[in-house]
Design a protein around this motif. Structure first.
Motif, PDB file in Angstrom:
ATOM      1  N   ASN A 173       4.493  24.552   6.339  1.00 57.87           N
ATOM      2  CA  ASN A 173       5.310  24.176   5.184  1.00 57.87           C
ATOM      3  C   ASN A 173       4.849  22.789   4.747  1.00 57.87           C
ATOM      4  OD1 ASN A 173       7.255  23.443   3.331  1.00 57.87           O
ATOM      5  ND2 ASN A 173       8.996  24.060   4.590  1.00 57.87           N
ATOM      6  N   TRP A 174       4.071  22.735   3.669  1.00 61.70           N
ATOM      7  CA  TRP A 174       3.489  21.452   3.284  1.00 61.70           C
ATOM      8  C   TRP A 174       3.459  21.276   1.778  1.00 61.70           C
ATOM      9  CZ3 TRP A 174      -1.466  20.395   0.972  1.00 61.70           C
ATOM     10  CH2 TRP A 174      -2.199  21.537   0.651  1.00 61.70           C
ATOM     11  N   LYS A 175       3.335  20.032   1.372  1.00 56.92           N
ATOM     12  CA  LYS A 175       3.176  19.688  -0.037  1.00 56.92           C
ATOM     13  C   LYS A 175       2.169  18.553  -0.131  1.00 56.92           C
ATOM     14  CE  LYS A 175       6.893  16.236  -0.318  1.00 56.92           C
ATOM     15  NZ  LYS A 175       8.123  15.815  -1.036  1.00 56.92           N
ATOM     16  N   GLU A 176       1.701  18.315  -1.343  1.00 55.34           N
ATOM     17  CA  GLU A 176       0.736  17.245  -1.544  1.00 55.34           C
ATOM     18  C   GLU A 176       1.231  16.278  -2.606  1.00 55.34           C
ATOM     19  OE1 GLU A 176      -4.034  16.536  -2.501  1.00 55.34           O
ATOM     20  OE2 GLU A 176      -3.284  18.532  -1.980  1.00 55.34           O
ATOM     21  N   THR A 177       1.061  15.002  -2.322  1.00 53.92           N
ATOM     22  CA  THR A 177       1.370  13.948  -3.275  1.00 53.92           C
ATOM     23  C   THR A 177       0.066  13.267  -3.658  1.00 53.92           C
ATOM     24  OG1 THR A 177       3.558  13.559  -2.309  1.00 53.92           O
ATOM     25  CG2 THR A 177       2.617  11.787  -3.657  1.00 53.92           C
ATOM     26  N   ASN A 178      -0.218  13.225  -4.956  1.00 50.76           N
ATOM     27  CA  ASN A 178      -1.469  12.651  -5.440  1.00 50.76           C
ATOM     28  C   ASN A 178      -1.239  11.331  -6.167  1.00 50.76           C
ATOM     29  OD1 ASN A 178      -2.505  15.965  -6.284  1.00 50.76           O
ATOM     30  ND2 ASN A 178      -3.208  14.760  -4.554  1.00 50.76           N
ATOM     31  N   PHE A 179      -2.227  10.460  -6.053  1.00 52.30           N
ATOM     32  CA  PHE A 179      -2.232   9.213  -6.806  1.00 52.30           C
ATOM     33  C   PHE A 179      -3.525   9.107  -7.600  1.00 52.30           C
ATOM     34  CE2 PHE A 179       0.371   7.893  -3.042  1.00 52.30           C
ATOM     35  CZ  PHE A 179       1.556   7.670  -3.735  1.00 52.30           C
ATOM     36  N   THR A 180      -3.427   8.618  -8.811  1.00 51.12           N
ATOM     37  CA  THR A 180      -4.630   8.296  -9.569  1.00 51.12           C
ATOM     38  C   THR A 180      -5.194   6.991  -9.015  1.00 51.12           C
ATOM     39  OG1 THR A 180      -3.486   6.955 -11.217  1.00 51.12           O
ATOM     40  CG2 THR A 180      -3.609   9.341 -11.632  1.00 51.12           C
ATOM     41  N   PRO A 181      -6.452   6.682  -9.302  1.00 50.87           N
ATOM     42  CA  PRO A 181      -7.016   5.400  -8.830  1.00 50.87           C
ATOM     43  C   PRO A 181      -6.193   4.186  -9.264  1.00 50.87           C
ATOM     44  CG  PRO A 181      -8.770   6.852  -9.531  1.00 50.87           C
ATOM     45  CD  PRO A 181      -7.490   7.537  -9.895  1.00 50.87           C
ATOM     46  N   ASP A 182      -5.662   4.219 -10.485  1.00 49.85           N
ATOM     47  CA  ASP A 182      -4.848   3.085 -10.944  1.00 49.85           C
ATOM     48  C   ASP A 182      -3.545   2.976 -10.161  1.00 49.85           C
ATOM     49  OD1 ASP A 182      -6.696   2.253 -12.788  1.00 49.85           O
ATOM     50  OD2 ASP A 182      -5.793   3.345 -14.469  1.00 49.85           O
ATOM     51  N   TRP A 236      -3.114   4.029  -7.193  1.00 48.25           N
ATOM     52  CA  TRP A 236      -3.480   3.698  -5.823  1.00 48.25           C
ATOM     53  C   TRP A 236      -3.516   2.187  -5.598  1.00 48.25           C
ATOM     54  CZ3 TRP A 236      -3.317   4.416  -1.050  1.00 48.25           C
ATOM     55  CH2 TRP A 236      -4.243   3.886  -0.160  1.00 48.25           C
ATOM     56  N   LYS A 237      -3.924   1.435  -6.593  1.00 43.18           N
ATOM     57  CA  LYS A 237      -3.992  -0.019  -6.468  1.00 43.18           C
ATOM     58  C   LYS A 237      -2.626  -0.596  -6.101  1.00 43.18           C
ATOM     59  CE  LYS A 237      -7.789  -0.551  -9.759  1.00 43.18           C
ATOM     60  NZ  LYS A 237      -8.195  -1.050 -11.110  1.00 43.18           N
ATOM     61  N   GLU A 238      -1.572   0.008  -6.647  1.00 43.05           N
ATOM     62  CA  GLU A 238      -0.219  -0.483  -6.375  1.00 43.05           C
ATOM     63  C   GLU A 238       0.314   0.023  -5.039  1.00 43.05           C
ATOM     64  OE1 GLU A 238       2.457   0.238  -9.564  1.00 43.05           O
ATOM     65  OE2 GLU A 238       1.117  -0.535 -11.114  1.00 43.05           O
ATOM     66  N   ILE A 239      -0.006   1.276  -4.715  1.00 44.76           N
ATOM     67  CA  ILE A 239       0.569   1.880  -3.512  1.00 44.76           C
ATOM     68  C   ILE A 239      -0.230   1.539  -2.257  1.00 44.76           C
ATOM     69  CG2 ILE A 239      -0.669   4.098  -3.466  1.00 44.76           C
ATOM     70  CD1 ILE A 239       3.140   3.694  -3.151  1.00 44.76           C
ATOM     71  N   PRO A 246      -1.140  -1.124  -0.498  1.00 46.77           N
ATOM     72  CA  PRO A 246      -0.612  -1.974   0.581  1.00 46.77           C
ATOM     73  C   PRO A 246       0.466  -1.311   1.436  1.00 46.77           C
ATOM     74  CG  PRO A 246      -0.747  -3.188  -1.482  1.00 46.77           C
ATOM     75  CD  PRO A 246      -0.959  -1.746  -1.819  1.00 46.77           C
ATOM     76  N   THR A 247       1.050  -0.220   0.936  1.00 42.70           N
ATOM     77  CA  THR A 247       2.123   0.448   1.683  1.00 42.70           C
ATOM     78  C   THR A 247       1.603   1.529   2.620  1.00 42.70           C
ATOM     79  OG1 THR A 247       2.554   2.222   0.066  1.00 42.70           O
ATOM     80  CG2 THR A 247       3.604   0.074  -0.319  1.00 42.70           C
ATOM     81  N   MET A 248       0.307   1.850   2.531  1.00 44.35           N
ATOM     82  CA  MET A 248      -0.257   2.912   3.337  1.00 44.35           C
ATOM     83  C   MET A 248      -0.838   2.363   4.645  1.00 44.35           C
ATOM     84  SD  MET A 248       0.011   5.941   1.797  1.00 44.35           S
ATOM     85  CE  MET A 248       1.677   5.430   1.316  1.00 44.35           C
ATOM     86  N   PRO A 249      -0.800   3.149   5.719  1.00 45.43           N
ATOM     87  CA  PRO A 249      -1.381   2.702   6.987  1.00 45.43           C
ATOM     88  C   PRO A 249      -2.856   2.330   6.815  1.00 45.43           C
ATOM     89  CG  PRO A 249      -0.134   4.730   7.290  1.00 45.43           C
ATOM     90  CD  PRO A 249      -0.224   4.494   5.809  1.00 45.43           C
ATOM     91  N   PHE A 250      -3.232   1.156   7.208  1.00 44.36           N
ATOM     92  CA  PHE A 250      -4.610   0.669   7.111  1.00 44.36           C
ATOM     93  C   PHE A 250      -5.140   0.672   5.673  1.00 44.36           C
ATOM     94  CE2 PHE A 250      -4.094   2.558  11.357  1.00 44.36           C
ATOM     95  CZ  PHE A 250      -4.307   1.436  12.126  1.00 44.36           C
ATOM     96  N   GLU A 251      -4.236   0.847   4.709  1.00 39.61           N
ATOM     97  CA  GLU A 251      -4.584   0.836   3.277  1.00 39.61           C
ATOM     98  C   GLU A 251      -5.662   1.861   2.949  1.00 39.61           C
ATOM     99  OE1 GLU A 251      -5.185  -3.033   1.643  1.00 39.61           O
ATOM    100  OE2 GLU A 251      -3.415  -3.885   2.622  1.00 39.61           O
ATOM    101  N   ARG A 252      -5.541   3.046   3.534  1.00 34.48           N
ATOM    102  CA  ARG A 252      -6.542   4.094   3.332  1.00 34.48           C
ATOM    103  C   ARG A 252      -5.866   5.449   3.122  1.00 34.48           C
ATOM    104  NH1 ARG A 252     -11.769   3.082   5.100  1.00 34.48           N
ATOM    105  NH2 ARG A 252     -12.027   5.157   6.010  1.00 34.48           N
ATOM    106  N   LEU A 253      -6.582   6.342   2.449  1.00 37.46           N
ATOM    107  CA  LEU A 253      -6.176   7.730   2.294  1.00 37.46           C
ATOM    108  C   LEU A 253      -7.311   8.619   2.809  1.00 37.46           C
ATOM    109  CD1 LEU A 253      -4.569   7.802  -1.287  1.00 37.46           C
ATOM    110  CD2 LEU A 253      -3.404   7.646   0.925  1.00 37.46           C
ATOM    111  N   PRO A 254      -6.969   9.823   3.277  1.00 35.74           N
ATOM    112  CA  PRO A 254      -5.669  10.484   3.217  1.00 35.74           C
ATOM    113  C   PRO A 254      -4.693   9.994   4.290  1.00 35.74           C
ATOM    114  CG  PRO A 254      -7.230  11.897   4.332  1.00 35.74           C
ATOM    115  CD  PRO A 254      -8.014  10.711   3.846  1.00 35.74           C
ATOM    116  N   VAL A 255      -3.430  10.285   4.010  1.00 35.93           N
ATOM    117  CA  VAL A 255      -2.342  10.060   4.957  1.00 35.93           C
ATOM    118  C   VAL A 255      -1.573  11.370   5.079  1.00 35.93           C
ATOM    119  CG1 VAL A 255      -0.093   8.935   5.240  1.00 35.93           C
ATOM    120  CG2 VAL A 255      -2.114   7.571   4.656  1.00 35.93           C
ATOM    121  N   LEU A 256      -1.183  11.696   6.295  1.00 34.41           N
ATOM    122  CA  LEU A 256      -0.352  12.877   6.531  1.00 34.41           C
ATOM    123  C   LEU A 256       0.956  12.426   7.162  1.00 34.41           C
ATOM    124  CD1 LEU A 256      -0.354  16.065   6.491  1.00 34.41           C
ATOM    125  CD2 LEU A 256      -0.765  15.878   8.964  1.00 34.41           C
ATOM    126  N   ILE A 257       2.070  12.870   6.565  1.00 34.49           N
ATOM    127  CA  ILE A 257       3.390  12.586   7.123  1.00 34.49           C
ATOM    128  C   ILE A 257       3.973  13.891   7.648  1.00 34.49           C
ATOM    129  CG2 ILE A 257       5.706  11.695   6.672  1.00 34.49           C
ATOM    130  CD1 ILE A 257       4.505  10.093   4.347  1.00 34.49           C
TER     131      ILE A 257
END
Length: 200
Positions: A30-39, A41-44, A46-57
Motif C-alpha cells: 500500500n504505497w503512494k508517491e509524492t513528487n517535487f519539481t526542481p524548484d 525541491w530547493k525549498e523542501i 533542508p527538511t529531507m534526511p541528508f538533503e537527498r532524494l529519494p526518501v521512503l517513509i
C-alpha cells in the motif's frame, strides 16, 4: 491504520527511484508517491534526511514511522522485507552483484543524456557492451526465465527498470533484442507480471 503504508518522495521521473516503485508495486504494498519539481525541491531540501532524494517513509500500524534515504539501501530493505532477496547469504550476495551491474551504466547514461556530458558516452557504451554479453550469458545458464530460475527476484526488477531507463533515453544499442534475446524475454515476462498486478 490496519496495515503498513509507504510514501515514496522523489522527482516526477524514472531516475533512481524506479526500482523502489516496482518493488512496491510487485509486492502489492500500500504505497503512494509524492513528487517535487526542481524548484519546489530547493525549498523542501533542508527538511529531507541528508538533503537527498529519494526518501521512503514507512508508516506502521502501531504508529511507528521509519524514514529511509538513499536509493539502494531503500531497495535492499524492501527487497528483503518482501522476499525478493534470498535468505541464503551466498545466494543473496550473487543477487546483489547482478543488481549492481547496472549502476555505473545508468549513471553514465544519465550524465551523458540528461546533462549533455558527452565524455560519458564512451563510458556508457563500454559498460553496455559488457552488460550485454555477460548478462546474456548469465541468463543462458539460468534454469528459468529470470536470473535465478523461474522466481522473480531483486535483480530481475532492477534489469527491467534499467531497460526502461535506457529505452526512454533512446540508447538501446547494445541491448537490441537480436543481441539479447534472453534479456528481452526477461523484460517481457516481468512486464506482463507487473501489468497483471496493476489490474488486481
Amino acid at each position: 491504520m490496519s496495515e503498513t503504508t509507504y510514501e515514496l518522495i522523489y522527482f516526477p521521473a524514472i531516475g533512481i527511484a524506479e526500482v523502489i516503485r516496482q518493488i512496491l508495486s510487485y509486492s502489492g504494498a500500500n504505497w503512494k508517491e509524492t513528487n517535487f519539481t526542481p524548484d519546489e525541491w530547493k525549498e523542501i531540501k533542508p527538511t529531507m534526511p541528508f538533503e537527498r532524494l529519494p526518501v521512503l517513509i514507512e508508516r506502521r500500524p502501531n504508529g511507528e514511522t521509519l524514514t529511509l534515504s538513499e536509493s539502494q539501501p531503500i531497495e535492499r530493505y524492501l527487497a528483503r522485507k518482501f522476499g525478493l532477496i534470498s535468505s541464503d547469504p551466498d545466494l543473496a550476495v550473487q543477487q546483489e552483484i547482478v543488481r549492481d551491474q547496472f549502476v555505473d551504466a545508468q549513471i553514465s547514461l544519465a550524465l551523458w543524456k540528461n546533462y549533455n556530458k558527452d565524455d560519458f558516452q564512451e563510458r556508457f557504451e563500454t559498460n553496455a557492451k559488457v552488460l550485454s554479453s555477460r548478462h546474456e550469458e548469465r541468463l543462458e545458464k539460468s534454469e528459468g526465465d529470470f536470473y535465478f530460475g523461474n522466481e522473480v527476484s531483486y535483480p530481475d526488477i532492477a534489469a527491467y527498470c534499467f531497460f526502461k531507463f535506457v529505452k526512454e533515453r533512446e540508447a538501446i544499442g547494445e541491448f537490441a533484442e537480436e543481441k539479447n534475446p534472453r534479456f528481452h524475454n526477461l523484460i517481457k515476462k516481468l512486464g506482463q507480471i507487473l501489468e497483471a498486478k496493476k489490474q488486481q
